[in-house]
Design a protein around this motif. Structure first.
Motif, PDB file in Angstrom:
ATOM      1  N   UNK A 206      -8.794   2.062   8.879  1.00  0.00           N
ATOM      2  CA  UNK A 206      -9.417   1.053   9.737  1.00  0.00           C
ATOM      3  C   UNK A 206      -8.425   0.558  10.791  1.00  0.00           C
ATOM      4  N   UNK A 207      -7.229   0.207  10.373  1.00  0.00           N
ATOM      5  CA  UNK A 207      -6.225  -0.285  11.317  1.00  0.00           C
ATOM      6  C   UNK A 207      -5.802   0.834  12.265  1.00  0.00           C
ATOM      7  N   UNK A 208      -5.635   2.037  11.702  1.00  0.00           N
ATOM      8  CA  UNK A 208      -5.186   3.153  12.528  1.00  0.00           C
ATOM      9  C   UNK A 208      -6.190   3.466  13.631  1.00  0.00           C
ATOM     10  N   UNK A 209      -7.463   3.642  13.257  1.00  0.00           N
ATOM     11  CA  UNK A 209      -8.461   4.024  14.261  1.00  0.00           C
ATOM     12  C   UNK A 209      -8.712   2.890  15.246  1.00  0.00           C
ATOM     13  N   UNK A 210      -8.684   1.663  14.764  1.00  0.00           N
ATOM     14  CA  UNK A 210      -8.889   0.524  15.675  1.00  0.00           C
ATOM     15  C   UNK A 210      -7.758   0.442  16.704  1.00  0.00           C
ATOM     16  N   UNK A 211      -6.516   0.619  16.240  1.00  0.00           N
ATOM     17  CA  UNK A 211      -5.391   0.555  17.175  1.00  0.00           C
ATOM     18  C   UNK A 211      -5.440   1.704  18.185  1.00  0.00           C
ATOM     19  N   UNK A 212      -5.868   2.903  17.715  1.00  0.00           N
ATOM     20  CA  UNK A 212      -5.989   4.030  18.640  1.00  0.00           C
ATOM     21  C   UNK A 212      -7.025   3.746  19.716  1.00  0.00           C
ATOM     22  N   UNK A 213      -8.159   3.163  19.306  1.00  0.00           N
ATOM     23  CA  UNK A 213      -9.206   2.839  20.290  1.00  0.00           C
ATOM     24  C   UNK A 213      -8.695   1.778  21.267  1.00  0.00           C
ATOM     25  N   UNK A 214      -7.986   0.776  20.760  1.00  0.00           N
ATOM     26  CA  UNK A 214      -7.437  -0.258  21.646  1.00  0.00           C
ATOM     27  C   UNK A 214      -6.462   0.341  22.655  1.00  0.00           C
ATOM     28  N   UNK A 250       4.452  -2.007   4.502  1.00  0.00           N
ATOM     29  CA  UNK A 250       4.350  -0.630   4.980  1.00  0.00           C
ATOM     30  C   UNK A 250       5.693   0.069   4.881  1.00  0.00           C
ATOM     31  N   UNK A 251       5.757   1.055   4.022  1.00  0.00           N
ATOM     32  CA  UNK A 251       7.024   1.761   3.802  1.00  0.00           C
ATOM     33  C   UNK A 251       6.967   3.215   4.268  1.00  0.00           C
ATOM     34  N   UNK A 252       5.791   3.671   4.614  1.00  0.00           N
ATOM     35  CA  UNK A 252       5.673   5.049   5.073  1.00  0.00           C
ATOM     36  C   UNK A 252       6.026   5.155   6.555  1.00  0.00           C
ATOM     37  N   UNK A 253       6.381   6.338   6.931  1.00  0.00           N
ATOM     38  CA  UNK A 253       6.655   6.614   8.352  1.00  0.00           C
ATOM     39  C   UNK A 253       5.438   6.258   9.206  1.00  0.00           C
ATOM     40  N   UNK A 254       4.262   6.609   8.689  1.00  0.00           N
ATOM     41  CA  UNK A 254       3.004   6.331   9.380  1.00  0.00           C
ATOM     42  C   UNK A 254       2.789   4.822   9.555  1.00  0.00           C
ATOM     43  N   UNK A 262       1.049  -1.974  17.054  1.00  0.00           N
ATOM     44  CA  UNK A 262       0.485  -3.330  17.116  1.00  0.00           C
ATOM     45  C   UNK A 262       1.434  -4.298  17.819  1.00  0.00           C
ATOM     46  N   UNK A 263       2.730  -4.090  17.667  1.00  0.00           N
ATOM     47  CA  UNK A 263       3.702  -4.961  18.327  1.00  0.00           C
ATOM     48  C   UNK A 263       3.646  -4.790  19.851  1.00  0.00           C
TER      49      UNK A 263
END
Length: 887
Positions: A206-214, A250-254, A262-263
């Protein structure tokens, strides 16, 4: 029942229509013709209407939706255009079917939309058919407004995560188009997506796709519009929570990459004053994150947070510094910057670079962070002057600059944006450190400047300036020129209005300024920054030399005034004002005027002639009316520009300068007048009549300017009220005096021109007389030559000329006879020529009976022989001289 019969009839209708689609069997669908879309949409709508009451229609509806995922085929080339309206409406209908309350149907619609972007060509084509263009479906989706409909459908999926993720996936593909992004923005896509960031989603999609769309919205539409939609308090809170969750858990590279994305969006929000970043606490959080590793003060906001030295955390650090830079432009954030130790954190990097440890940033990464921090410090330091002084920032910067010109083994990497030009040297560190000093010194804060000067900043800056100047001789680039310009600015700000500091600058500083003023004029338009450097050098000359007699005298000894006049003679308009201002100030030194008077330019041009030329050029650009000879035309407003004449009368308070006063600072005429007043208006060398005509106007410039001010005063008074009779008469008299001055100057100009005209006529007459004399002399020479030729060719003419010559000689002799004296004959007997005798003569001695001279005993035969020899020599000499045979 009747209802069941009706449903069966509708199903039969659907089946009948399917059979009429010219397809062999339903199961064998591999492509879809454009002409069949209208019938399929009709069936879709019938099934959708029945979905609310009977779930039996769900599976047929999904199967029909799948048809839109098949390749479209056309029979004619023009079918794409002919069926475009029907196809766009059909695809738009897919979006409207999102209202059907079926998860299966909604997911199938999204899958169908995604398939538009992964279309494969059919292996087998229908006879007489061909596939549509690859982007045909995507174009039809754009024209049908499918993206906007899908965004609006998100409101129907509040607690349905799977459907929401599929809609976001479809929107992610659709947002690659600028047309779709604009449609999505109409449906408030940015704010809707931001509000869903914190919905429960174990997968993290959800966060990934939303940020990509933004991100796609930011790239393909107006950035300001997207930021405005995200600037609500709810959106900022949602963005903050999503960021914190990724930061802490969040500890993964992704996860780290998504956190940084987001920053960046938060950074854009920080640039919008309307965004409630401070109210939401987001600003404070970002400031604490930017400083906690350098300051190491415990803060509950970052409790348990530990950054690694991974590349993503390195990017996070740079982004946080970037946020600080943008927050420094917001006056409301200054207090937070002061309270959260931003100044000490940035000054942490103002120190010589050291070799990195095993668990540390690499040398290139540390240098990039260092340069970025110092660059941000230049923006923050002017806002936190008290913190700046309490942290002894001046001392740190001066020590750091000393290291920059030192000889050690450090060599910059020069890999980053801020490290440009710093590979293999420390120029990047020096450049940004000087920018920090410039930002605080430009505040003209006495405490800051005094603190700098007490630590020997002037002598150290001069050393750095010499270092940069020597480097420029090896290779000139924009960075070295900027360094020199910034140092000159610092010296100007520190030495201005302080005699002691000017004395510290004097000898060493003048030696540095002279080569800069002698800069090759061709470099001024190089684009590297020579123009800026020259301006800074002239400003430094004005601030650090003028007013200090020691420095002024040394500058005069170095022939600095000659250099300034040479620079002025280049006629670079942007240099006029500052050079003339310096010369006017320098004229307070009594030695200056003689230097100005002595100067000679090209073609022996004098300083007075140069100044008058500049005056004429300035008046031409201002549109001042003059006749062809440069005389005054408008007696009432003799020096008014065209813009000044067009200006309407506007009553203004006494504290506000009028247009006539403001005009003085907008052109160079006042400076030229002041300079000529210092030089004097009499006995100026190298001036022509045209120059004297212009000089008459310059001499009365202040009178004309006073008249302009009075005229403006009269006009303003008439706008408000009528003056009493005595005041009106006084104003009229003042106006007449101004006009009389104009007429007097015009008369003087006419006299100058007439005098010049009379002088030119006299010189013309002298020249004509000289020409006449030359012609007459030539006639005499020619006549003499003709007479000579006549005598040599006609013997009778020669004898006649001889007789005339003898008669003339005889007439010239004295009539008185010498008593008791010997008479010697001056004639040479037997000489048949009319040419004067040669340089040899015969001397006869006085007889001894008369005087008793020693030559009286000479043998007469010897004398006679000598005489004959002399005669022969004289004859030969005469013949050689005249080149004419003698009979």
């Amino acid at each position: 029942t009747d209802k069941a019969k009706s449903d069966l009839q509708e199903l039969y209708f659907c089946k009948t229509n399917l059979k009429n689609l010219s397809i062999d069997s339903y199961a064998s669908f591999r492509h879809l013709t454009l002409k069949d879309l209208a019938q399929i949409i009709e069936i879709l709508n019938l099934c959708a209407e029945k979905m609310n009451k009977q779930e039996a229609f769900t599976e047929p509806l999904c199967e029909l939706i799948k048809l839109f995922g098949l390749p479209f085929q056309k029979k004619k080339v023009s079918d794409e255009i002919s069926y475009s309206v029907a196809v766009s409406k059909s695809i738009a209908q897919l979006g409207y079917l999102m209202r059907v309350p079926s998860s299966q149907v909604r997911i199938q619609i999204c899958k169908c939309v995604v398939s538009f972007y992964n279309m494969e060509l059919p292996r087998k084509l229908l006879s007489d058919y061909q596939p549509t263009s690859a982007n045909y479906k995507i174009q039809m989706a754009e024209s049908g407004g499918l993206a906007e409909t899908l965004v609006l459908s998100l409101a129907l999926l509040e607690n349905q995560l799977t459907e929401k993720l599929w809609v976001l996936k479809a929107l992610q593909h659709l947002s690659s188009s600028g047309v779709n992004c604009r449609l999505m923005m109409k449906a408030q896509a940015a704010s809707r997506l931001c509000l869903y960031l914190n919905d429960v989603d174990p997968s993290g999609q959800l966060v990934f796709r939303s940020s990509e769309i933004l991100w796609n919205l930011l790239e393909n539409t107006s950035k300001e519009e997207v930021v405005n939609q995200l600037s609500s308090l709810e959106c900022v809170y949602a963005l903050k929570e999503a960021f914190v969750d990724l930061l802490m858990h969040g500890f993964r590279h992704y996860d780290r990459q998504l956190r940084n994305d987001l920053l960046v969006i938060a950074t854009l929000l920080a640039q919008n004053p309307a965004a409630p970043m401070i109210e939401s606490g987001f600003t404070k959080l970002l400031i604490v994150l930017a400083t906690f590793t350098e300051v190491k003060i415990p803060n509950p906001l970052v409790k348990g947070l530990k950054l690694t030295y991974s590349y993503e955390d390195f990017e996070l650090k740079k982004l946080l510094f970037n946020v600080i830079g943008f927050l420094s432009k917001d006056p409301c954030a200054v207090q937070l910057l002061s309270e959260n130790d931003v100044m000490p954190a940035l000054l942490y990097y103002v120190k010589p670079n050291q070799k990195p440890g095993f668990h540390d940033w690499s040398a290139a990464q540390y240098e990039e962070l260092q340069l970025h921090a110092i660059a941000i410090l230049a923006s923050v330091a002017p806002l936190l002057v008290d913190k700046y002084l309490s942290c002894q920032a001046n001392t740190l910067l001066l020590v750091f600059l000393e290291w920059c010109i030192g000889q050690d083994s450090f060599f910059g990497q020069g890999n980053s944006f801020h490290g440009r030009g710093g590979r293999g040297n420390k120029l990047a560190q020096m450049r940004y450190s000087l920018r920090v000093l410039r930002s605080v010194v430009s505040l003209h804060d006495d405490a800051v400047n005094l603190n700098l000067c007490d630590q020997g900043a002037i002598s150290q800056l001069l050393d750095i300036l010499k270092y940069a100047a020597n480097k420029s001789k090896e290779k000139e680039d924009a960075i070295l020129l900027e360094i020199q310009a910034n140092i000159l600015f610092l010296l100007s700000a520190l030495c201005e209005n302080d005699l002691h500091r000017k004395e510290l600058f004097s000898y060493e500083g003048v030696d540095i300024l002279i080569p800069l003023i002698q800069m090759d004029p061709k470099k001024l338009h190089s684009g590297l920054g020579h123009n800026c450097l020259l301006f800074c050098a002239l400003d430094c000359l004005w601030s650090c030399v003028v007013g200090c007699y020691i420095a002024e005298d040394y500058f005069l000894e170095k022939q600095g005034i000659f250099l300034l006049l040479d620079l002025l003679a280049l006629k670079q308009k942007n240099l006029y004002s500052i050079i003339l201002g310096i010369l006017v100030e320098f004229c307070d030194n009594p030695k200056t005027t003689s230097h100005i008077s002595t100067w000679r330019g090209e073609k022996d041009q004098t300083a007075a002639n140069l100044l008058i030329e500049l005056w004429r050029q300035e008046e031409l650009e201002l549109g001042v009316k003059r006749d062809q000879y440069g005389r005054i035309v408008d007696m009432k407003r003799p020096i008014a520009s065209s813009l000044q004449k067009q200006q309407e009368v506007i009553p203004m308070p006494a504290s506000c300068p009028s247009f006539a006063i403001m005009e003085i600072s907008e052109n160079i005429r006042a400076k030229i007048y002041s300079l000529l007043c210092k030089l004097g208006f009499e006995n100026l060398p190298g001036l022509s009549a045209k120059d004297f005509v212009t000089l008459a106007i310059i001499e009365h410039y202040i009178d004309f300017k006073v008249g302009e001010v009075w005229r403006e005063l009269c006009a303003e008074l008439k706008e408000e009220f009528r003056p009493v009779t005595p005041d009106e008469e006084a104003l009229k008299f003042i106006s007449e005096v101004s006009e009389d001055t104009g007429r007097m100057v015009a008369t003087l100009q006419t006299e100058v021109l007439e005098s010049q005209h009379h002088k030119e006529i006299q010189e013309e007459e002298k020249t004509y007389t000289k020409i006449q004399a030359i012609h007459k002399q030539r006639e005499i020479i020619n006549k003499s030559w003709e007479n000579f030729l006549t005598r040599t060719s006609n013997y009778e003419a020669l004898k006649k000329a001889k007789r005339l010559q003898e008669k003339s000689v005889e007439a010239s002799r004295s009539k008185l006879k010498t008593q008791n004296g010997a008479v010697h004959s001056t004639d040479i007997k037997g000489l048949s020529t009319t040419i004067g005798s040669g340089r040899l003569v015969t001397v006869q001695s006085t007889p001894p009976q008369l005087v008793g001279g020693p030559l009286a005993v000479t043998d007469p035969s010897v004398c006679e022989g000598a005489l004959k020899k002399i005669k022969r020599v004289k004859m030969l000499d005469t013949v050689k001289k005249d080149s004419v045979p003698v009979e």
